[in-house]
Every structure is written in C-alpha cells, then in structure tokens.
Design a protein around this motif. Structure first.
Motif, mmCIF file in Angstrom:
data_model
loop_
_atom_site.group_PDB
_atom_site.id
_atom_site.type_symbol
_atom_site.label_atom_id
_atom_site.label_comp_id
_atom_site.label_asym_id
_atom_site.label_seq_id
_atom_site.Cartn_x
_atom_site.Cartn_y
_atom_site.Cartn_z
ATOM 1 N N ASP A 1 16.540 19.071 12.887
ATOM 2 C CA ASP A 1 15.986 18.383 14.051
ATOM 3 C C ASP A 1 17.080 17.599 14.773
ATOM 4 O OD1 ASP A 1 14.435 15.854 15.341
ATOM 5 O OD2 ASP A 1 13.107 17.582 15.181
ATOM 6 N N PRO A 2 17.190 17.751 16.083
ATOM 7 C CA PRO A 2 18.267 17.094 16.850
ATOM 8 C C PRO A 2 18.315 15.581 16.661
ATOM 9 C CG PRO A 2 17.141 18.718 18.216
ATOM 10 C CD PRO A 2 16.346 18.611 16.941
ATOM 11 N N ASP A 3 17.167 14.961 16.406
ATOM 12 C CA ASP A 3 17.151 13.506 16.231
ATOM 13 C C ASP A 3 17.831 13.068 14.946
ATOM 14 O OD1 ASP A 3 15.817 12.456 18.557
ATOM 15 O OD2 ASP A 3 14.007 13.457 17.854
ATOM 16 N N LEU A 4 18.147 14.037 14.082
ATOM 17 C CA LEU A 4 18.855 13.712 12.841
ATOM 18 C C LEU A 4 20.325 14.105 12.900
ATOM 19 C CD1 LEU A 4 16.155 14.716 10.194
ATOM 20 C CD2 LEU A 4 16.784 12.420 10.958
ATOM 21 N N HIS A 5 20.788 14.455 14.073
ATOM 22 C CA HIS A 5 22.205 14.785 14.238
ATOM 23 C C HIS A 5 22.645 14.366 15.638
ATOM 24 C CE1 HIS A 5 25.629 17.935 13.575
ATOM 25 N NE2 HIS A 5 26.052 16.681 13.594
ATOM 26 N N LYS A 6 22.988 13.101 15.759
ATOM 27 C CA LYS A 6 23.386 12.535 17.040
ATOM 28 C C LYS A 6 24.802 11.979 16.962
ATOM 29 C CE LYS A 6 18.747 11.182 18.629
ATOM 30 N NZ LYS A 6 17.884 10.043 19.039
ATOM 31 N N ALA A 7 25.560 12.246 17.986
ATOM 32 C CA ALA A 7 26.935 11.729 18.086
ATOM 33 C C ALA A 7 27.745 12.053 16.832
ATOM 34 C CB ALA A 7 26.909 10.225 18.330
ATOM 35 N N GLY A 8 27.515 13.243 16.282
ATOM 36 C CA GLY A 8 28.278 13.672 15.115
ATOM 37 C C GLY A 8 27.866 13.020 13.817
ATOM 38 N N ILE A 9 26.775 12.254 13.846
ATOM 39 C CA ILE A 9 26.319 11.552 12.644
ATOM 40 C C ILE A 9 25.029 12.198 12.141
ATOM 41 C CG2 ILE A 9 25.476 9.367 11.699
ATOM 42 C CD1 ILE A 9 27.183 7.929 13.750
#
Length: 352
Positions: free
Chosen positions: A309-317
């Motif tokens: 899910d994109p919300d669990l991978h933001k700004a490389g984190i």
C-alpha cells in the motif's frame, strides 16, 4: 455379565443422545424470553448498507437467530457452534486461536474476524468473498475445516428438533423451516451486534465518560496522522483490501482468490480497529499476539512487496515510524475504542 452391562450403557447413551437431538442441546435455553429489540443507527454513524425492509428485526426473529448462532446442531458432528469461533467477550472474535478451529480439531488458515457493525458492510470475510450479511454464515457452515456440514442437513436437523417448530412460527408466522429463514433469523441477530458505545464514541458525541487523557489525546492525533486513511472513522475501516507488507510473497493469496489478479495477492480487508483491545491475535493469520507487536511490524517489519500500500512507503521510508512513547500513546487511544457495554451485553450471549 460385563457384556450385558456394556450393552445397557450403550443403549442408555443412545437414548440420551436421541432425546437431546429431539428436544435440543443442553446448555441452550430454547424457551428464553424474547428481548425487546430495535435496530437504531448511532448518532455518529452513517446509514447502514443492509436494507432491513425485507427482514425487519423482531424480538422473536432475533431470539431465533441468537439460538441458532449458539447451537452446535449446525455443525457436522454437533460439536461446535458459530459462537465457538466468535466469542462475545472478545467482541465476537476468537481469543484462544490464531486461526479458526473447526470439527475434528481441524485448524483453518485464517483468523476468525470479530463480528460487529455488520449492517454497514457490503462484503464479508478477509477476502470479500461474500456479498450479503444474510448468507455470510454459509462460509463457516460448509467449510470442511470449520462446521463442515451443508444446508440440507441443517434444515433437516432443525425440522426434527421439537423446539424449533415453535421458534420459527413465532419468528415468521408459520412453522416452516427452510434455509432462507435460517439465514434471515441469523441476520436479525448479527445485524444487532452494533458496537458504538466506547469512550471514543462518548468523546465524539460529547457525552459523559468521554473525556480523553493527555496520552489518549496525543494518540488520537497520531492516529489521524498515520492511520486514518485506511481505518476511517467512525467504523475505523474503509472496507478496502490492501497489502500491509507482512510477507514478500504471501502464501495466502487473499483478495486474489476472488479477483484472480496477481496484483491482489496478499491483500486483505482492512479490519475495523473498534474493540481492537479485545480481538487478539491480529492479522489475517493471527501472527501477532498483542498491539505492541502490531506497531513494531509497522515500525520496522514492513516488507517492500510489489503491491505494498502506497501509504506504507512514503519518501523512501517503509512503514510507520513511531518511537516507544508514540506507540504507547497510540495504544492508549486504541483502547478508547473498546466497547465494554457491547462485549458484556447479555442479549448477545448464550441463551440460558
């Protein structure tokens, strides 16, 4: 002499079993007084999905559904009921097993989800394979690793059990017993499993008992920042299917079993966080025993799956990075979602 005694004991056992089958099973009061019930939408809730027009909740219909929910007669060997995997004190989740525990000691592959606020759901099960509350029990009834029976057998057994003729007549006007009436009675019971009286609800509705502590307030702010996209208020789920990075390649294909899309492999329905304090163990396979383990997964254990899910991978984190104090505050807030009035409601417990 010993042979004669053995034969007598066998015959007595047979008579006891036949009598129990004819009149019902010990531990269930088939003559329990019907509760005065009415489905009501909580002030802070949206309109439900389920249309009660064709199946309005009545006291006798609710009573019948409650008895069916607790009756082991519905399982293959008459050993377990729906309530074995959906325990009232655990918000109708299964506190003592990571995955469903069915007849013949069979263990399933998925955690038994809690049952509440079902009238607001348009799909059921971890993969969304069932689309109507009235037929959702069929999955457990027919699953060979759960209740392992079939509708014809269930209906036949109910017809042969004296107590049910009067129960169905009181609920539906005639003594006819068929699968539709079984499902509608059970839906009258399960649709009434409304959980909306937690400390959080009182806070939102500005009612007595709804004052948050400083940690709960801080946890609520953290929740809104990091969790509310998937766990939307007031149901605390958006009812979508997502991958939260549990495994690089999930053994359980999840939503893929319904859509047949590789991109849905390992996606499961976002569970409600209501009563989360009561519904351990967590995740579709019950792999985490407590909330600290869940938050540690999001803090450091999220796998970068192809469909994460994109919300669990933001700004490389990857994941949701929270320090120990923040995790403690978030858990403090999550505990405000515990509805003890719901978990202790006698109307929802074994009819005795």
């Amino acid at each position: 002499m010993k042979v004669k005694i053995t034969v007598i004991l066998v015959l007595l056992t047979f008579i006891v079993i036949c009598t129990a089958f004819d009149n019902g099973f010990k531990g269930i009061n088939y003559g329990v007084v019907a509760d005065s019930v009415r489905f009501a939408v909580p002030a802070n809730f949206p309109k439900p999905v389920y249309d009660f027009k064709d199946n309005p909740v009545t006291g006798n219909g609710f009573k019948l559904g409650r008895i069916l929910f607790y009756d082991p007669l519905l399982s293959k060997d008459k050993s377990i009921s729906c309530a074995n995997c959906h325990q009232s004190f655990a918000a109708f989740a299964n506190l003592d097993h990571a995955v469903s525990h069915g007849v013949d000691e069979c263990l399933g592959t998925r955690n038994a989800p809690p049952l509440f606020n079902l009238a607001w759901q348009k799909e059921f099960m971890w993969d969304g394979g069932v689309h109507h509350i009235e037929v959702s029990p069929m999955n457990a009834m027919t699953n060979p690793c759960e209740m392992a029976t079939d509708l014809n057998t269930i209906v036949s057994r109910l017809q042969e059990t004296k107590a049910y003729s009067a129960l169905f007549k009181a609920a539906f006007g005639t003594a006819e017993i068929n699968s539709q009436r079984v499902f509608r009675a059970m839906a009258q019971f399960t649709s009434m499993l409304v959980s909306a009286n937690s400390k959080y609800d009182k806070y939102i509705r500005h009612e007595a008992g709804g004052t948050f502590t400083s940690d709960e307030t801080a946890g609520y702010a953290l929740f809104k920042t990091h969790c509310s996209t998937c766990h939307q208020e007031p149901l605390f789920t958006d009812l979508t299917y997502r991958s939260n990075g549990l495994d690089l390649r999930s053994e359980d294909i999840g939503r893929d079993s319904i859509t047949h899309l590789e991109t849905d492999r390992g996606k499961f329905r976002v569970p409600s966080l209501r009563n989360v304090e009561l519904t351990s163990p967590y995740m579709h396979d019950g792999r985490f025993d407590d909330l600290k383990q869940v938050l540690e997964h999001y803090n450091s254990g999220v796998k970068n799956t192809a469909n994460l899910d994109p919300d669990l991978h933001k700004a490389g984190i990857l994941g949701i990075r929270l320090n120990m104090k923040e995790q403690s505050q978030l858990i403090a807030f999550l505990k405000t979602l515990t509805d003890t009035a719901f978990a202790n409601d006698k109307r929802f417990q074994t009819p005795q």
